[in-house]
Design a protein around this motif. Structure first.
Motif, mmCIF file in Angstrom:
data_model
loop_
_atom_site.group_PDB
_atom_site.id
_atom_site.type_symbol
_atom_site.label_atom_id
_atom_site.label_comp_id
_atom_site.label_asym_id
_atom_site.label_seq_id
_atom_site.Cartn_x
_atom_site.Cartn_y
_atom_site.Cartn_z
ATOM 1 N N SER A 143 56.267 19.486 95.882
ATOM 2 C CA SER A 143 57.136 19.887 94.768
ATOM 3 C C SER A 143 56.934 21.363 94.434
ATOM 4 C CB SER A 143 56.868 19.007 93.545
ATOM 5 O OG SER A 143 55.476 18.891 93.350
ATOM 6 N N ALA A 144 55.679 21.848 94.539
ATOM 7 C CA ALA A 144 55.420 23.273 94.251
ATOM 8 C C ALA A 144 56.093 24.151 95.304
ATOM 9 C CB ALA A 144 53.914 23.526 94.239
ATOM 10 N N ARG A 145 56.075 23.713 96.551
ATOM 11 C CA ARG A 145 56.703 24.508 97.628
ATOM 12 C C ARG A 145 58.221 24.516 97.462
ATOM 13 N NH1 ARG A 145 53.264 21.557 101.005
ATOM 14 N NH2 ARG A 145 54.983 20.636 102.166
ATOM 15 N N LEU A 146 58.777 23.355 97.066
ATOM 16 C CA LEU A 146 60.229 23.292 96.839
ATOM 17 C C LEU A 146 60.622 24.243 95.712
ATOM 18 C CD1 LEU A 146 60.828 19.451 97.179
ATOM 19 C CD2 LEU A 146 62.150 21.201 98.355
ATOM 20 N N ARG A 147 59.805 24.247 94.649
ATOM 21 C CA ARG A 147 60.088 25.130 93.497
ATOM 22 C C ARG A 147 59.985 26.593 93.923
ATOM 23 N NH1 ARG A 147 57.089 21.782 90.403
ATOM 24 N NH2 ARG A 147 55.257 23.130 90.537
ATOM 25 N N LEU A 148 58.917 26.888 94.685
ATOM 26 C CA LEU A 148 58.685 28.284 95.095
ATOM 27 C C LEU A 148 59.835 28.791 95.958
ATOM 28 C CD1 LEU A 148 56.385 30.493 94.948
ATOM 29 C CD2 LEU A 148 55.771 29.754 97.247
ATOM 30 N N ASP A 149 60.266 27.964 96.927
ATOM 31 C CA ASP A 149 61.353 28.400 97.819
ATOM 32 C C ASP A 149 62.664 28.563 97.069
ATOM 33 O OD1 ASP A 149 59.651 28.556 99.894
ATOM 34 O OD2 ASP A 149 60.508 26.931 101.088
ATOM 35 N N GLY A 150 62.851 27.775 96.000
ATOM 36 C CA GLY A 150 64.098 27.860 95.233
ATOM 37 C C GLY A 150 64.071 28.944 94.169
ATOM 38 N N SER A 151 62.909 29.540 93.926
ATOM 39 C CA SER A 151 62.807 30.526 92.837
ATOM 40 C C SER A 151 63.106 31.942 93.350
ATOM 41 C CB SER A 151 61.387 30.487 92.241
ATOM 42 O OG SER A 151 60.474 30.955 93.203
ATOM 43 N N PRO A 152 63.497 32.866 92.443
ATOM 44 C CA PRO A 152 63.742 34.249 92.886
ATOM 45 C C PRO A 152 62.443 34.920 93.322
ATOM 46 C CG PRO A 152 63.945 34.054 90.499
ATOM 47 C CD PRO A 152 63.699 32.680 91.017
ATOM 48 N N TRP A 153 62.586 36.041 94.077
ATOM 49 C CA TRP A 153 61.402 36.752 94.564
ATOM 50 C C TRP A 153 60.692 37.454 93.408
ATOM 51 C CZ3 TRP A 153 59.192 36.171 99.153
ATOM 52 C CH2 TRP A 153 59.943 35.540 100.154
ATOM 53 N N THR A 154 59.468 37.050 93.196
ATOM 54 C CA THR A 154 58.637 37.698 92.176
ATOM 55 C C THR A 154 57.379 38.201 92.871
ATOM 56 O OG1 THR A 154 57.502 35.623 91.751
ATOM 57 C CG2 THR A 154 59.410 36.107 90.345
ATOM 58 N N VAL A 155 56.531 38.916 92.119
ATOM 59 C CA VAL A 155 55.280 39.423 92.702
ATOM 60 C C VAL A 155 54.433 38.240 93.181
ATOM 61 C CG1 VAL A 155 53.154 40.697 92.203
ATOM 62 C CG2 VAL A 155 55.327 41.496 91.267
ATOM 63 N N GLU A 156 54.427 37.165 92.376
ATOM 64 C CA GLU A 156 53.610 35.994 92.745
ATOM 65 C C GLU A 156 54.124 35.357 94.041
ATOM 66 O OE1 GLU A 156 53.895 32.682 90.115
ATOM 67 O OE2 GLU A 156 52.300 31.600 91.145
ATOM 68 N N LYS A 157 55.445 35.242 94.130
ATOM 69 C CA LYS A 157 56.018 34.624 95.332
ATOM 70 C C LYS A 157 55.741 35.492 96.561
ATOM 71 C CE LYS A 157 60.356 32.812 97.212
ATOM 72 N NZ LYS A 157 61.687 32.315 96.932
ATOM 73 N N ILE A 158 55.927 36.804 96.420
ATOM 74 C CA ILE A 158 55.667 37.711 97.556
ATOM 75 C C ILE A 158 54.198 37.615 97.960
ATOM 76 C CG2 ILE A 158 55.565 40.154 98.265
ATOM 77 C CD1 ILE A 158 58.049 40.600 96.473
ATOM 78 N N GLY A 159 53.315 37.557 96.955
ATOM 79 C CA GLY A 159 51.876 37.468 97.229
ATOM 80 C C GLY A 159 51.541 36.197 98.001
ATOM 81 N N LYS A 160 52.089 35.058 97.563
ATOM 82 C CA LYS A 160 51.788 33.780 98.232
ATOM 83 C C LYS A 160 52.349 33.751 99.648
ATOM 84 C CE LYS A 160 51.150 30.683 94.350
ATOM 85 N NZ LYS A 160 51.654 29.580 93.562
ATOM 86 N N LYS A 161 53.586 34.210 99.780
ATOM 87 C CA LYS A 161 54.205 34.189 101.113
ATOM 88 C C LYS A 161 53.454 35.127 102.056
ATOM 89 C CE LYS A 161 57.747 31.414 100.368
ATOM 90 N NZ LYS A 161 57.883 30.149 101.059
ATOM 91 N N SER A 162 53.031 36.294 101.543
ATOM 92 C CA SER A 162 52.313 37.259 102.401
ATOM 93 C C SER A 162 50.969 36.695 102.826
ATOM 94 C CB SER A 162 52.082 38.584 101.664
ATOM 95 O OG SER A 162 53.286 39.057 101.176
ATOM 96 N N LEU A 163 50.262 36.059 101.878
ATOM 97 C CA LEU A 163 48.943 35.490 102.212
ATOM 98 C C LEU A 163 49.093 34.406 103.275
ATOM 99 C CD1 LEU A 163 45.917 35.269 101.720
ATOM 100 C CD2 LEU A 163 46.395 33.678 99.848
#
Ligand code: SF4
Ligand code: SF4
Length: 478
Positions: A143-163
């Protein structure tokens, strides 16, 4: 657009049109699968297999056997080292036999246990499991991954995807490095890569790293569904007594939600509460309740998921279980299903497999630990030398396939008065090969013109084993 005659040109669609006239793609769009993590018996077995296979894969190239790497397929030197064995290209027959044995073992295993190989030991499954574990740790569960993929690009999202990408790339590169380390001594390879030397080595490390990243990070279940040939021909090995993951529709249907307190049987419901947990955990994104599907890799995660639900509802476990089609249809016990294991196709596979394995092992045990190749010297086919002798020159390649230096003695026979005039005895270092020039003489006029068969006998002095190779002695016209 019109034709030269002025009539409108007919447009042919490249894909079939639906009833409304729209273009419909022939290919199904890829739907991203977000598997939910689950714990249970089969999940633990999957992780045990991940540890076991990766311990072997990542660990083996670092182990030494005396002065050399324990397992090394040295393509440059054309030598394969497998524990105490040194194999040359002439031993290719063993590799062929090994491939046939592996294929037969897979046939046998599939006939008995279905796709357990796919679900528990296939590299595609194992690396996908590792990559999904990283994804889960960085981005959270389904559910967290579904939420993350559906959310706009934020610093947190960029950080998680980059890691996540960083960790995936690190695992991929280490996998590529380890794989190449089976073909190039891994300690030497590490030094070369650090010094940015060896362009081919760098290429292959990147290539296998990229393949791991692409297959386990992005393609995942698409490889099993659309690329793997095994998934396509496995049905030829299946029968009604093959172990498969099955949903017991007789017990589960009609499915429907209910509370624990309700007498669902009185309402005409089956045991399936339609929670869809079995679908959410499936790494290939299928619903096993629709029956046996070729996409199912037999990982057993839906069994774990459904057993968890059954426990919570206080229903008996096993609504989804490993069983056979006959077992489900006739309500057989485990013992009854086990009795059907020894059926004709399984016995035939086993018989051929045992015969081939014993044959290969016996052949390896009696194998002569050196090889000899004889090549005639084409520069000087035949000539008269001092003392009224006729000379033929040969080149013998002798390959020492043992781990110790060996002495060899050459003798030749086949013609009256045949003499070997070159040095007959010499030493070859461990696991090395050497070209030796050999001169044979016969008294001039002692043989008729033409080609005469001769034989070289090469004796390994330490072991007493002998290899004989045939050649010809040429006598020119007088
Ligand atoms: S249906 Fe079940 S056994 Fe088959 S792949 Fe999905 S989770 Fe694994
Ligand atoms: S997990 Fe079990 S109960 Fe839930 S939908 Fe699947 S089969 Fe039905």
């Amino acid at each position: 657009m019109n034709t030269p005659s002025g009539k409108p040109r007919k447009v042919i669609p490249i894909a079939p049109a639906d009833s409304q006239g729209d273009i419909v793609s022939l290919y199904e769009a890829q739907k991203k699968v977000y598997p939910r993590s689950i714990t249970g018996l089969f999940s633990r077995w999957r992780w045990a297999m991940v540890f076991l296979t990766q311990l072997v894969f990542y660990g083996l190239p670092w182990l030494q056997w005396g002065e050399r790497q324990m397992v090394l397929f040295d393509l440059g030197a054309r030598r394969f080292y497998i524990f105490g064995l040194v194999l040359y290209p002439q031993d290719f027959i063993y590799l062929t036999a090994l491939l046939i044995i592996s294929a037969l073992a897979l046939f046998l295993f599939t006939a008995v246990a279905g796709r357990l190989w796919c679900g528990f030991a296939c590299p595609q499954t194992v690396y996908t499991e590792i990559f999904m574990w990283i994804e889960h740790k960085v981005e959270g569960d389904r559910s967290a991954r579904l939420r993350l993929d559906g959310s706009p690009w934020t610093v947190e999202k960029i950080g998680k995807k980059s890691l996540k990408q960083f960790l995936w790339i690190a695992v991929s590169l280490w996998t590529g490095f380890t794989f190449v380390g089976f073909f190039v001594p891994i300690r030497q390879l590490g030094g070369e890569l650090l010094a940015l030397q060896g362009s081919w080595q760098i290429f292959w490390v990147l290539f296998y790293g990229f393949a791991t990243y692409g297959n386990a990070g992005f393609l995942r279940e698409q490889v099993c569904k659309y690329m793997c040939p095994y998934a396509r021909f496995q049905s030829a090995m299946f029968d009604r007594d093959t172990l498969i993951v099955t949903y017991d529709a007789g017990r589960g249907e009609p499915r429907g939600p209910r509370t624990k307190a309700v007498d669902y049987k009185a309402k005409g419901l089956g045991d399936c509460i339609d929670c869809t947990l079995c679908v959410q955990v499936c790494p290939v994104g299928i619903d096993i309740r629709n029956g046996l599907q070729y996409e199912c890799i037999g990982c057993g995660l839906c069994v774990d998921a459904c057993d968890t639900v059954m426990d919570k509802m206080h229903y008996p476990r096993g609504l989804i279980r490993f069983s056979t089609q006959n077992g489900v249809q006739h309500g057989w016990s485990k013992l009854q299903m086990l009795k059907r294991v020894l059926r004709p196709r399984v016995l035939i596979y086993t018989g051929v497999l045992v015969a081939l394995s014993v044959g290969m092992l016996a052949s390896l045990m009696v194998r002569t630990p050196f090889k000899v190749d004889v090549v005639r010297d084409r520069a000087a086919l035949s000539r008269i030398v001092a003392g009224g002798k006729l000379e033929n020159i040969y080149r013998l390649q002798i390959m020492n396939a043992t781990e110790a230096p060996q002495h060899y003695r050459i003798a030749a026979r086949g013609l009256d008065g045949l003499e070997l005039v070159s040095e007959p005895e010499f030493q070859i270092e461990a696991a090395q090969s050497r070209w030796v020039v050999v001169q044979l003489h016969i008294p001039y006029g002692s043989a008729t013109e033409g080609s005469h068969p001769v034989q070289f006998d090469v004796l390994a002095v330490e072991t007493g084993k002998q290899v004989s190779e045939k050649s010809v002695f040429l006598v020119p016209r007088q």
